[in-house]
Design a protein around this motif. Structure first.
Motif, PDB file in Angstrom:
ATOM      1  N   MET A 170      20.734  10.610  -3.307  1.00  0.00           N
ATOM      2  CA  MET A 170      19.778  10.595  -4.407  1.00  0.00           C
ATOM      3  C   MET A 170      18.527  11.372  -4.004  1.00  0.00           C
ATOM      4  SD  MET A 170      18.291   6.687  -4.263  1.00  0.00           S
ATOM      5  CE  MET A 170      17.417   6.942  -5.802  1.00  0.00           C
ATOM      6  N   THR A 171      17.818  11.894  -4.985  1.00  0.00           N
ATOM      7  CA  THR A 171      16.600  12.645  -4.715  1.00  0.00           C
ATOM      8  C   THR A 171      15.497  11.691  -4.272  1.00  0.00           C
ATOM      9  OG1 THR A 171      17.184  14.289  -6.373  1.00  0.00           O
ATOM     10  CG2 THR A 171      14.903  14.215  -5.664  1.00  0.00           C
ATOM     11  N   THR A 172      14.859  12.020  -3.163  1.00  0.00           N
ATOM     12  CA  THR A 172      13.805  11.162  -2.638  1.00  0.00           C
ATOM     13  C   THR A 172      12.511  11.369  -3.420  1.00  0.00           C
ATOM     14  OG1 THR A 172      14.774  11.276  -0.443  1.00  0.00           O
ATOM     15  CG2 THR A 172      12.490  10.559  -0.591  1.00  0.00           C
ATOM     16  N   THR A 173      11.958  10.278  -3.941  1.00  0.00           N
ATOM     17  CA  THR A 173      10.673  10.312  -4.635  1.00  0.00           C
ATOM     18  C   THR A 173       9.608   9.734  -3.715  1.00  0.00           C
ATOM     19  OG1 THR A 173      11.771   9.986  -6.768  1.00  0.00           O
ATOM     20  CG2 THR A 173       9.407   9.530  -6.668  1.00  0.00           C
ATOM     21  N   PRO A 174       8.487  10.411  -3.534  1.00  0.00           N
ATOM     22  CA  PRO A 174       7.440   9.869  -2.654  1.00  0.00           C
ATOM     23  C   PRO A 174       6.982   8.493  -3.134  1.00  0.00           C
ATOM     24  CG  PRO A 174       6.981  12.158  -3.242  1.00  0.00           C
ATOM     25  CD  PRO A 174       8.116  11.709  -4.118  1.00  0.00           C
ATOM     26  N   LEU A 175       6.735   7.595  -2.182  1.00  0.00           N
ATOM     27  CA  LEU A 175       6.247   6.259  -2.513  1.00  0.00           C
ATOM     28  C   LEU A 175       4.747   6.298  -2.736  1.00  0.00           C
ATOM     29  CD1 LEU A 175       8.077   3.665  -0.240  1.00  0.00           C
ATOM     30  CD2 LEU A 175       7.834   3.551  -2.724  1.00  0.00           C
ATOM     31  N   HIS A 176       4.300   5.765  -3.857  1.00  0.00           N
ATOM     32  CA  HIS A 176       2.872   5.684  -4.133  1.00  0.00           C
ATOM     33  C   HIS A 176       2.243   4.485  -3.430  1.00  0.00           C
ATOM     34  CE1 HIS A 176       3.748   8.759  -7.017  1.00  0.00           C
ATOM     35  NE2 HIS A 176       4.496   7.960  -7.744  1.00  0.00           N
ATOM     36  N   ASN A 177       3.050   3.463  -3.163  1.00  0.00           N
ATOM     37  CA  ASN A 177       2.560   2.248  -2.513  1.00  0.00           C
ATOM     38  C   ASN A 177       3.596   1.847  -1.467  1.00  0.00           C
ATOM     39  OD1 ASN A 177       1.957  -0.348  -1.697  1.00  0.00           O
ATOM     40  ND2 ASN A 177       1.763  -1.206  -3.756  1.00  0.00           N
ATOM     41  N   ASP A 178       3.273   2.070  -0.197  1.00  0.00           N
ATOM     42  CA  ASP A 178       4.213   1.723   0.873  1.00  0.00           C
ATOM     43  C   ASP A 178       3.677   0.610   1.767  1.00  0.00           C
ATOM     44  OD1 ASP A 178       2.247   3.068   2.264  1.00  0.00           O
ATOM     45  OD2 ASP A 178       3.621   4.398   3.338  1.00  0.00           O
ATOM     46  N   ARG A 179       2.718  -0.192   1.260  1.00  0.00           N
ATOM     47  CA  ARG A 179       2.155  -1.292   2.064  1.00  0.00           C
ATOM     48  C   ARG A 179       3.245  -2.210   2.622  1.00  0.00           C
ATOM     49  NH1 ARG A 179      -1.128  -1.957  -2.347  1.00  0.00           N
ATOM     50  NH2 ARG A 179      -3.237  -1.124  -2.095  1.00  0.00           N
ATOM     51  N   PHE A 180       4.189  -2.559   1.761  1.00  0.00           N
ATOM     52  CA  PHE A 180       5.243  -3.492   2.148  1.00  0.00           C
ATOM     53  C   PHE A 180       6.041  -2.943   3.335  1.00  0.00           C
ATOM     54  CE2 PHE A 180       9.803  -4.599   1.359  1.00  0.00           C
ATOM     55  CZ  PHE A 180       9.744  -5.936   1.714  1.00  0.00           C
ATOM     56  N   LEU A 181       6.466  -1.695   3.262  1.00  0.00           N
ATOM     57  CA  LEU A 181       7.250  -1.102   4.338  1.00  0.00           C
ATOM     58  C   LEU A 181       6.409  -0.932   5.598  1.00  0.00           C
ATOM     59  CD1 LEU A 181       9.305   1.584   2.380  1.00  0.00           C
ATOM     60  CD2 LEU A 181       9.966  -0.760   2.981  1.00  0.00           C
ATOM     61  N   ARG A 182       5.139  -0.584   5.437  1.00  0.00           N
ATOM     62  CA  ARG A 182       4.264  -0.435   6.598  1.00  0.00           C
ATOM     63  C   ARG A 182       4.038  -1.787   7.285  1.00  0.00           C
ATOM     64  NH1 ARG A 182       1.524   4.151   7.384  1.00  0.00           N
ATOM     65  NH2 ARG A 182      -0.190   3.050   8.405  1.00  0.00           N
ATOM     66  N   ALA A 183       3.870  -2.842   6.503  1.00  0.00           N
ATOM     67  CA  ALA A 183       3.677  -4.166   7.099  1.00  0.00           C
ATOM     68  C   ALA A 183       4.921  -4.598   7.863  1.00  0.00           C
ATOM     69  CB  ALA A 183       3.323  -5.182   6.017  1.00  0.00           C
ATOM     70  N   LEU A 184       6.111  -4.318   7.309  1.00  0.00           N
ATOM     71  CA  LEU A 184       7.341  -4.679   8.011  1.00  0.00           C
ATOM     72  C   LEU A 184       7.490  -3.913   9.315  1.00  0.00           C
ATOM     73  CD1 LEU A 184       9.914  -4.970   5.081  1.00  0.00           C
ATOM     74  CD2 LEU A 184       8.720  -6.816   6.287  1.00  0.00           C
ATOM     75  N   ALA A 185       6.904  -2.725   9.368  1.00  0.00           N
ATOM     76  CA  ALA A 185       6.909  -1.938  10.602  1.00  0.00           C
ATOM     77  C   ALA A 185       5.746  -2.307  11.518  1.00  0.00           C
ATOM     78  CB  ALA A 185       6.859  -0.450  10.267  1.00  0.00           C
ATOM     79  N   ARG A 186       4.936  -3.297  11.121  1.00  0.00           N
ATOM     80  CA  ARG A 186       3.768  -3.762  11.868  1.00  0.00           C
ATOM     81  C   ARG A 186       2.764  -2.634  12.068  1.00  0.00           C
ATOM     82  NH1 ARG A 186       4.965  -5.337  16.874  1.00  0.00           N
ATOM     83  NH2 ARG A 186       3.352  -6.928  17.004  1.00  0.00           N
ATOM     84  N   GLN A 187       2.602  -1.862  10.993  1.00  0.00           N
ATOM     85  CA  GLN A 187       1.619  -0.788  10.966  1.00  0.00           C
ATOM     86  C   GLN A 187       0.407  -1.220  10.135  1.00  0.00           C
ATOM     87  OE1 GLN A 187       3.744   2.528   9.325  1.00  0.00           O
ATOM     88  NE2 GLN A 187       5.016   2.840  11.140  1.00  0.00           N
ATOM     89  N   PRO A 188      -0.739  -0.562  10.312  1.00  0.00           N
ATOM     90  CA  PRO A 188      -1.943  -0.950   9.569  1.00  0.00           C
ATOM     91  C   PRO A 188      -1.780  -0.796   8.062  1.00  0.00           C
ATOM     92  CG  PRO A 188      -2.510   0.452  11.426  1.00  0.00           C
ATOM     93  CD  PRO A 188      -1.021   0.493  11.300  1.00  0.00           C
ATOM     94  N   VAL A 189      -2.365  -1.718   7.323  1.00  0.00           N
ATOM     95  CA  VAL A 189      -2.420  -1.667   5.859  1.00  0.00           C
ATOM     96  C   VAL A 189      -3.831  -2.047   5.427  1.00  0.00           C
ATOM     97  CG1 VAL A 189       0.030  -2.145   5.438  1.00  0.00           C
ATOM     98  CG2 VAL A 189      -1.549  -4.054   5.740  1.00  0.00           C
ATOM     99  N   ASP A 190      -4.177  -1.707   4.185  1.00  0.00           N
ATOM    100  CA  ASP A 190      -5.524  -2.017   3.715  1.00  0.00           C
ATOM    101  C   ASP A 190      -5.672  -3.457   3.247  1.00  0.00           C
ATOM    102  OD1 ASP A 190      -3.795  -1.477   1.600  1.00  0.00           O
ATOM    103  OD2 ASP A 190      -5.371  -0.663   0.307  1.00  0.00           O
ATOM    104  N   ARG A 191      -4.565  -4.072   2.846  1.00  0.00           N
ATOM    105  CA  ARG A 191      -4.559  -5.491   2.492  1.00  0.00           C
ATOM    106  C   ARG A 191      -3.145  -6.011   2.657  1.00  0.00           C
ATOM    107  NH1 ARG A 191      -2.017  -6.013  -2.254  1.00  0.00           N
ATOM    108  NH2 ARG A 191      -2.170  -4.387  -3.836  1.00  0.00           N
ATOM    109  N   THR A 192      -2.992  -7.314   2.667  1.00  0.00           N
ATOM    110  CA  THR A 192      -1.687  -7.925   2.881  1.00  0.00           C
ATOM    111  C   THR A 192      -0.786  -7.693   1.670  1.00  0.00           C
ATOM    112  OG1 THR A 192      -2.761  -9.654   4.179  1.00  0.00           O
ATOM    113  CG2 THR A 192      -0.499 -10.077   3.459  1.00  0.00           C
TER     114      THR A 192
END
Length: 368
Positions: free
Chosen positions: A1-23
């Motif tokens: 499938m064609t990859t569409t850029p994510l506008h909100n990746d907080r959830f995936l970043r949190a699962l990777a234990r990367q910084p986010v602006d809010r929970t």
């Protein structure tokens, strides 16, 4: 499938234990009976399974909560019992009693007659729903796919429906453990195939719901539940569409086994409300992200009480990355949407303070 850029990746970043602006936040049973628009759509569909099998309607109800609330992920609208239904056990829903099966699996002969379904062929309606939802999201938030754990699926297959004591299941476990292992192995193969098919169709994270693992003794949990979830995790696609596909394991009432669960290979561990986040973080937070863990019944309280409990949960996790806010189990059908709004408002107001200066010192929270 064609990859569409994510506008909100907080959830995936949190699962990777990367910084986010809010929970980030999503809720189990996110699209459910607490929403009047969901009840209207289900009535139109005719039955729960008719709603699941219609990919356009499944997409519509998946997106309904996102139209009301600023959630950070969508979760596929489906049911954990689609796999045993595809095995020919005859899933149906009795009003007021939950799911039931016309056929049960209680003997070695019953197990020998089973075969794992082909997810692409036998559960194609789920894959069509996943691809439709992913297209309609258009990068708005990530899409979560899911399955029940082998043990949890087995509870319904053996008991024929919901159970309070799992009498038939545990009799089978202790009397014919080889047959139980054979059943769980078939289910582990089926779940692996099913989740991989969801990932190929567009799911960007997957969760395994071990709803009834907490009914087991410690030796039985390790042998008959966690062992098969480890088998699944080891067989999953972990990179797709140019991104890592994180895996979340959730065993309800499984807090006593956190160290074991954290070693199963998943990216995150879901917690119910009986396990304190601060304790879980001290025990396993350096290995995995943590998801949880508001008691869903808090959402029946007044807004000030909801806010206070949201603050307590955030404080329990503390500063730093690796936290996905969730209810400690599914949202109740009797919850008023206004109380969900109060919950979301409190989380969005309070959580940013726990994520300030993360880019300067990602690991402060895990050095506690």
């Amino acid at each position: 499938m064609t990859t569409t850029p994510l506008h909100n990746d907080r959830f995936l970043r949190a699962l990777a234990r990367q910084p986010v602006d809010r929970t980030p936040v999503w809720m189990m049973r996110q699209a459910g009976r607490y929403l009047p628009e969901y009840r209207e759509r289900r009535a139109h569909a005719g039955s729960f399974m008719d709603l699941c099998r219609n990919h356009d309607l499944a997409c519509e109800v998946t997106l309904q909560p996102l139209e009301r609330f600023p959630l950070d992920a969508a979760i596929l609208f489906s049911d954990i019992l689609t796999i045993p239904d595809a095995m020919g056990l005859g899933l149906y829903f009795e009003t007021g009693e939950g799911p039931k099966f016309r056929k049960t699996v209680r003997t070695p002969q019953d197990v020998a007659a089973l075969a794992a379904p082909d997810a692409e062929r036998d559960l194609d309606y789920v894959m069509r729903a996943v691809s439709t939802i992913r297209r309609e999201l258009n990068g708005r938030v990530p899409l979560i796919g899911f399955s029940g754990s082998p043990w949890t699926l087995a509870t319904y297959m053996v008991e024929g429906g919901s159970s309070k004591d799992f009498r038939h299941l545990k009799t089978m476990l202790y009397d014919t453990p080889d047959a139980m292992h054979q059943l769980l192995d078939i289910l582990a193969q089926a779940v692996t195939d099913y989740l991989n098919a969801q990932i190929r169709a567009g799911a960007q994270a997957v969760q395994i719901f071990d709803t009834w693992g907490g009914s087991l003794s410690t030796p039985a949990y390790l042998e008959f539940s966690l062992r098969y979830m480890e088998q699944i995790v080891s067989g999953l696609i972990r990179e797709h569409d140019g991104r890592r596909v994180p895996v979340i394991l959730f065993t309800k009432n499984g807090g006593q086994w956190l160290e074991h669960i954290a070693c199963a290979g998943a990216d995150a561990v879901g917690l119910d409300w009986t396990t304190e986040l601060s304790d879980a973080r001290a025990r396993i937070g350096h290995k995995v992200a943590l998801q949880g863990n508001l008691d869903p019944n808090v959402l029946f309280a007044r807004p000030s009480a909801i806010r206070a409990e949201v603050a307590r949960v955030l404080e329990s996790y503390g500063a730093g990355p690796g936290h996905v806010f969730n209810l400690g189990h599914g949202i109740s059908q009797f919850t008023h949407p206004n109380n969900v709004s109060a919950f979301m408002d409190a989380l969005h107001e309070l959580s940013p303070q726990y994520h300030q200066n993360q880019h300067q010192n990602q690991n402060d929270g895990d050095a506690r």
